[in-house]
Scaffold this motif. Structure first.
Motif, PDB file in Angstrom:
ATOM      1  N   PHE A   2     -14.273 -18.070  20.612  1.00  0.00           N
ATOM      2  CA  PHE A   2     -13.407 -16.935  20.292  1.00  0.00           C
ATOM      3  C   PHE A   2     -12.754 -16.406  21.560  1.00  0.00           C
ATOM      4  CE2 PHE A   2     -12.374 -12.518  19.247  1.00  0.00           C
ATOM      5  CZ  PHE A   2     -11.798 -12.670  17.985  1.00  0.00           C
ATOM      6  N   VAL A   3     -11.436 -16.202  21.482  1.00  0.00           N
ATOM      7  CA  VAL A   3     -10.646 -15.759  22.629  1.00  0.00           C
ATOM      8  C   VAL A   3      -9.914 -14.474  22.252  1.00  0.00           C
ATOM      9  CG1 VAL A   3      -8.813 -16.362  24.250  1.00  0.00           C
ATOM     10  CG2 VAL A   3     -10.338 -18.154  23.362  1.00  0.00           C
ATOM     11  N   GLU A   4      -9.956 -13.495  23.138  1.00  0.00           N
ATOM     12  CA  GLU A   4      -9.183 -12.264  22.977  1.00  0.00           C
ATOM     13  C   GLU A   4      -8.058 -12.271  24.008  1.00  0.00           C
ATOM     14  OE1 GLU A   4     -11.446  -8.629  22.738  1.00  0.00           O
ATOM     15  OE2 GLU A   4     -13.256  -9.724  22.126  1.00  0.00           O
ATOM     16  N   ALA A   5      -6.834 -11.974  23.550  1.00  0.00           N
ATOM     17  CA  ALA A   5      -5.669 -12.053  24.435  1.00  0.00           C
ATOM     18  C   ALA A   5      -4.709 -10.911  24.141  1.00  0.00           C
ATOM     19  CB  ALA A   5      -4.962 -13.396  24.259  1.00  0.00           C
ATOM     20  N   VAL A   6      -3.846 -10.628  25.112  1.00  0.00           N
ATOM     21  CA  VAL A   6      -2.791  -9.628  24.935  1.00  0.00           C
ATOM     22  C   VAL A   6      -1.471 -10.234  25.389  1.00  0.00           C
ATOM     23  CG1 VAL A   6      -4.324  -7.639  25.175  1.00  0.00           C
ATOM     24  CG2 VAL A   6      -3.238  -8.616  27.215  1.00  0.00           C
ATOM     25  N   ALA A   7      -0.405  -9.878  24.679  1.00  0.00           N
ATOM     26  CA  ALA A   7       0.942 -10.329  25.033  1.00  0.00           C
ATOM     27  C   ALA A   7       1.722  -9.156  25.598  1.00  0.00           C
ATOM     28  CB  ALA A   7       1.648 -10.893  23.806  1.00  0.00           C
ATOM     29  N   GLY A   8       2.524  -9.405  26.612  1.00  0.00           N
ATOM     30  CA  GLY A   8       3.284  -8.348  27.265  1.00  0.00           C
ATOM     31  C   GLY A   8       4.609  -8.070  26.599  1.00  0.00           C
ATOM     32  N   CYS A   9       4.613  -7.997  25.268  1.00  0.00           N
ATOM     33  CA  CYS A   9       5.847  -7.745  24.532  1.00  0.00           C
ATOM     34  C   CYS A   9       5.484  -7.333  23.117  1.00  0.00           C
ATOM     35  CB  CYS A   9       6.730  -8.993  24.503  1.00  0.00           C
ATOM     36  SG  CYS A   9       6.010 -10.355  23.570  1.00  0.00           S
ATOM     37  N   SER A  10       6.469  -6.943  22.342  1.00  0.00           N
ATOM     38  CA  SER A  10       6.258  -6.667  20.924  1.00  0.00           C
ATOM     39  C   SER A  10       6.580  -7.928  20.126  1.00  0.00           C
ATOM     40  CB  SER A  10       7.158  -5.529  20.465  1.00  0.00           C
ATOM     41  OG  SER A  10       8.520  -5.956  20.452  1.00  0.00           O
TER      42      SER A  10
ATOM     43  N   PRO B  45     -16.559 -27.082  15.320  1.00  0.00           N
ATOM     44  CA  PRO B  45     -15.896 -26.901  14.031  1.00  0.00           C
ATOM     45  C   PRO B  45     -14.797 -25.852  14.016  1.00  0.00           C
ATOM     46  CG  PRO B  45     -18.282 -27.013  13.734  1.00  0.00           C
ATOM     47  CD  PRO B  45     -18.021 -26.894  15.203  1.00  0.00           C
ATOM     48  N   LEU B  46     -14.893 -24.838  14.898  1.00  0.00           N
ATOM     49  CA  LEU B  46     -13.988 -23.713  14.746  1.00  0.00           C
ATOM     50  C   LEU B  46     -13.695 -23.038  16.076  1.00  0.00           C
ATOM     51  CD1 LEU B  46     -12.612 -21.821  12.541  1.00  0.00           C
ATOM     52  CD2 LEU B  46     -14.593 -20.345  12.887  1.00  0.00           C
ATOM     53  N   MET B  47     -12.412 -22.702  16.291  1.00  0.00           N
ATOM     54  CA  MET B  47     -11.989 -21.896  17.430  1.00  0.00           C
ATOM     55  C   MET B  47     -10.951 -20.889  16.936  1.00  0.00           C
ATOM     56  SD  MET B  47     -11.692 -24.682  20.549  1.00  0.00           S
ATOM     57  CE  MET B  47     -10.468 -25.729  19.744  1.00  0.00           C
ATOM     58  N   MET B  48     -10.992 -19.663  17.486  1.00  0.00           N
ATOM     59  CA  MET B  48     -10.042 -18.620  17.100  1.00  0.00           C
ATOM     60  C   MET B  48      -9.553 -17.869  18.326  1.00  0.00           C
ATOM     61  SD  MET B  48     -11.681 -16.857  13.662  1.00  0.00           S
ATOM     62  CE  MET B  48     -10.174 -15.923  13.329  1.00  0.00           C
ATOM     63  N   GLN B  49      -8.331 -17.362  18.254  1.00  0.00           N
ATOM     64  CA  GLN B  49      -7.799 -16.455  19.269  1.00  0.00           C
ATOM     65  C   GLN B  49      -7.046 -15.342  18.559  1.00  0.00           C
ATOM     66  OE1 GLN B  49      -5.910 -17.980  22.890  1.00  0.00           O
ATOM     67  NE2 GLN B  49      -4.225 -16.541  22.644  1.00  0.00           N
ATOM     68  N   VAL B  50      -7.306 -14.108  18.956  1.00  0.00           N
ATOM     69  CA  VAL B  50      -6.544 -12.963  18.462  1.00  0.00           C
ATOM     70  C   VAL B  50      -5.721 -12.433  19.624  1.00  0.00           C
ATOM     71  CG1 VAL B  50      -6.620 -10.652  17.479  1.00  0.00           C
ATOM     72  CG2 VAL B  50      -8.253 -12.392  16.711  1.00  0.00           C
ATOM     73  N   THR B  51      -4.398 -12.478  19.482  1.00  0.00           N
ATOM     74  CA  THR B  51      -3.476 -11.998  20.508  1.00  0.00           C
ATOM     75  C   THR B  51      -2.831 -10.706  20.016  1.00  0.00           C
ATOM     76  OG1 THR B  51      -2.999 -14.278  21.183  1.00  0.00           O
ATOM     77  CG2 THR B  51      -1.486 -12.560  21.938  1.00  0.00           C
ATOM     78  N   GLU B  52      -3.043  -9.617  20.757  1.00  0.00           N
ATOM     79  CA  GLU B  52      -2.495  -8.323  20.384  1.00  0.00           C
ATOM     80  C   GLU B  52      -1.178  -8.078  21.122  1.00  0.00           C
ATOM     81  OE1 GLU B  52      -5.574  -5.512  21.188  1.00  0.00           O
ATOM     82  OE2 GLU B  52      -6.984  -6.424  19.781  1.00  0.00           O
ATOM     83  N   PHE B  53      -0.185  -7.539  20.393  1.00  0.00           N
ATOM     84  CA  PHE B  53       1.137  -7.264  20.950  1.00  0.00           C
ATOM     85  C   PHE B  53       1.302  -5.756  21.174  1.00  0.00           C
ATOM     86  CE2 PHE B  53       1.462 -11.481  19.422  1.00  0.00           C
ATOM     87  CZ  PHE B  53       2.512 -12.094  20.085  1.00  0.00           C
ATOM     88  N   THR B  54       2.245  -5.409  22.009  1.00  0.00           N
ATOM     89  CA  THR B  54       2.407  -4.001  22.392  1.00  0.00           C
ATOM     90  C   THR B  54       2.797  -3.112  21.210  1.00  0.00           C
ATOM     91  OG1 THR B  54       4.721  -4.418  23.009  1.00  0.00           O
ATOM     92  CG2 THR B  54       3.058  -4.608  24.753  1.00  0.00           C
ATOM     93  N   CYS B  55       3.339  -3.698  20.156  1.00  0.00           N
ATOM     94  CA  CYS B  55       3.780  -2.925  18.986  1.00  0.00           C
ATOM     95  C   CYS B  55       2.656  -2.591  18.032  1.00  0.00           C
ATOM     96  CB  CYS B  55       4.844  -3.722  18.230  1.00  0.00           C
ATOM     97  SG  CYS B  55       4.264  -5.363  17.704  1.00  0.00           S
ATOM     98  N   GLY B  56       1.475  -3.159  18.254  1.00  0.00           N
ATOM     99  CA  GLY B  56       0.366  -2.988  17.324  1.00  0.00           C
ATOM    100  C   GLY B  56       0.173  -4.172  16.402  1.00  0.00           C
ATOM    101  N   GLY B  57       1.126  -5.095  16.385  1.00  0.00           N
ATOM    102  CA  GLY B  57       0.947  -6.320  15.623  1.00  0.00           C
ATOM    103  C   GLY B  57       0.048  -7.288  16.364  1.00  0.00           C
ATOM    104  N   PHE B  58      -0.369  -8.341  15.686  1.00  0.00           N
ATOM    105  CA  PHE B  58      -1.226  -9.333  16.325  1.00  0.00           C
ATOM    106  C   PHE B  58      -1.051 -10.684  15.645  1.00  0.00           C
ATOM    107  CE2 PHE B  58      -3.679  -7.334  12.980  1.00  0.00           C
ATOM    108  CZ  PHE B  58      -4.447  -8.345  12.398  1.00  0.00           C
ATOM    109  N   VAL B  59      -1.494 -11.709  16.342  1.00  0.00           N
ATOM    110  CA  VAL B  59      -1.448 -13.080  15.829  1.00  0.00           C
ATOM    111  C   VAL B  59      -2.844 -13.671  15.913  1.00  0.00           C
ATOM    112  CG1 VAL B  59      -0.568 -15.415  16.206  1.00  0.00           C
ATOM    113  CG2 VAL B  59       0.973 -13.454  16.438  1.00  0.00           C
ATOM    114  N   VAL B  60      -3.301 -14.233  14.804  1.00  0.00           N
ATOM    115  CA  VAL B  60      -4.563 -14.971  14.789  1.00  0.00           C
ATOM    116  C   VAL B  60      -4.233 -16.454  14.941  1.00  0.00           C
ATOM    117  CG1 VAL B  60      -6.604 -15.597  13.447  1.00  0.00           C
ATOM    118  CG2 VAL B  60      -5.718 -13.250  13.351  1.00  0.00           C
ATOM    119  N   GLY B  61      -4.704 -17.051  16.017  1.00  0.00           N
ATOM    120  CA  GLY B  61      -4.559 -18.481  16.228  1.00  0.00           C
ATOM    121  C   GLY B  61      -5.830 -19.174  15.792  1.00  0.00           C
ATOM    122  N   LEU B  62      -5.727 -20.054  14.831  1.00  0.00           N
ATOM    123  CA  LEU B  62      -6.901 -20.738  14.269  1.00  0.00           C
ATOM    124  C   LEU B  62      -6.813 -22.222  14.542  1.00  0.00           C
ATOM    125  CD1 LEU B  62      -9.427 -20.697  12.353  1.00  0.00           C
ATOM    126  CD2 LEU B  62      -7.822 -21.105  10.478  1.00  0.00           C
TER     127      LEU B  62
END
Length: 431
Positions: A105-113, A146-163
């Protein structure tokens, strides 16, 4: 200047409670060598105007998903283990060791909306997809996890789950079921709405392997990425034409792949109209398993059969769309009988699970009914799900939904090389 995505933490998420240990056998379908690969996808969650259940927790999406993942891995404990090859024939006799070591499991942040990157609605993205998918865990063979995930949070409050999930462990419906279990826990449910069952030995037939020998070495192709949307009006018009022509109804999937197969075949401009071209896709067979659909409720292993349509290229090129749809529906109608023969151990040629590919073949998968678009972690459902399940030796297309609220079908392809790309685009856009 590129947009930076910073991975803030990387770790294994273990089951939140004690789970069974030991080995579990995979089914005959799970052990198909061609399924020993990872399936990556991006699940885009735009910011919501009102406070959702997850927002009321005053926790970040990454924190909520991580905690819920640990709970879901109690129910789906094999996904917290490791795939292990058999001692004699490797992946063909693979099994799962239930070690409880956890999912990566990876936690990430993006420098944009998300708006800054057009909500990832058009490819190529302003952010490389690899930045939004989990990077590999150190010291582990990627195909054993079997499984890897990443949640990337954006400055707008949205996010992307990478599976990134192992196809040897789940088919698309199974992966969608698991993602929804995580979402159920994220929203505070005491247990998943669908209780998982393993039951691979009980439900899935294990007929003798009828064909043997080394897998053919595939030809590597330089396939180009292209996405096209089919409008709901165009799809409904095609359905109406088929109804008028045959007195029968057809599905959106039937129309989409018929148009795709015909457009691609025309773009190839094969000199000999008698050259055979083929279309293949996986069909869910849960309703055909022992005990039927009720017995397979909660089953998350591979449970499909390959449907193949083959015809002379001239017939596909020259037919009207209703004629191509009829070819596809005829092949689908043969599914129960063909699957029953395979399950009984009769000789079925070609073996539906020994997939071989050429430039004259096209393989399609349907992502519209897998359940991914229902997964709500407390911030609403995703605006879109973006698959990346492509291989350089397999001309392939994926049928999905366009970004919400747009209706119709989105067809994502890597199915033609540069020499055929312009004509393929023209044929698809003429729908």
């Amino acid at each position: 200047m590129g947009i930076e995505v910073r991975r803030m933490s990387r770790s294994y998420v273990r089951p939140a409670a004690a789970t069974p240990a030991g080995s579990l056998e995979l089914s005959a379908i799970d052990r198909v060598v061609g399924l020993r690969h990872m399936v990556p996808s991006l699940h885009v969650y735009p910011p919501r105007g009102g406070a959702g259940e997850g927002q009321l927790q005053q926790q970040s999406p990454a924190t909520v998903v991580r905690e819920a993942l640990g709970k879901a891995l109690v129910d789906y404990y094999p996904l917290a283990g490791r795939l292990v090859d058999g001692p004699d024939d490797g992946p063909a006799s693979a099994r799962v060791e239930c070690t409880g070591e956890g999912a990566w499991f990876v936690e990430a942040v993006a420098g944009c909306s998300l708006e800054d990157v057009a909500r990832l609605e058009n490819y190529p993205f302003a952010i490389p997809e690899g930045d939004l998918l989990p990077d590999e865990a150190p010291g582990v063979e990627p195909l054993d996890l079997p499984l890897m995930m990443q949640v990337t949070e954006f400055t707008c409050g949205g996010f992307v789950v990478g599976l990134t999930s192992s196809h040897a462990m789940t088919d698309g419906l199974g992966a969608g079921q698991f993602i929804n279990a995580i979402a159920d826990y994220a929203r505070g449910l005491p247990r998943p709405r669908v209780i998982p069952i393993w039951s691979r030995g009980e439900l899935v037939p294990n007929p003798p392997k009828l064909l043997s020998g080394p897998l053919p070495v595939p030809r590597m192709l330089k396939l180009r990425y292209h996405t096209v949307d089919l409008s709901i009006d165009g799809i409904e018009h095609a359905k109406s034409q088929f109804l008028q022509s045959t007195g029968q109804r057809c599905s959106t999937f039937d129309v989409a792949i018929a148009r795709l197969w015909q457009a691609r075949t025309r773009s190839l401009r094969l000199a000999d109209p008698s050259t055979r071209v083929s279309l293949g896709f996986f069909a869910n067979t849960r309703h055909l398993m022992r005990g039927g659909a009720s017995a397979t409720a909660g089953f998350y292993g591979n449970c499909f059969y390959t449907v193949t349509v083959s015809a002379e290229s001239g017939a596909v090129v020259g037919a009207d769309l209703a004629g191509v749809v009829a070819m596809i529906r005829d092949a689908k109608a043969r599914l129960p009988a063909e699957f029953a023969r395979w399950a009984a151990g009769e000789r079925v040629e070609p073996d539906p699970y020994d997939l071989s590919f050429s430039y004259e073949s096209l393989f399609v998968t349907d992502w519209t009914r897998l359940g991914f678009t229902d997964a709500d972690y407390g911030w609403g459902t995703p605006s879109q799900v973006i698959p990346f399940a492509f291989q350089p030796f397999m001309p392939k297309a994926i049928i999905g939904a366009p970004p919400a609220p747009k209706a119709g079908a989105r067809i994502t392809t890597q199915c033609v090389e540069e020499v055929n790309l312009t004509e393929f685009k023209d044929e698809m856009e003429a729908f």
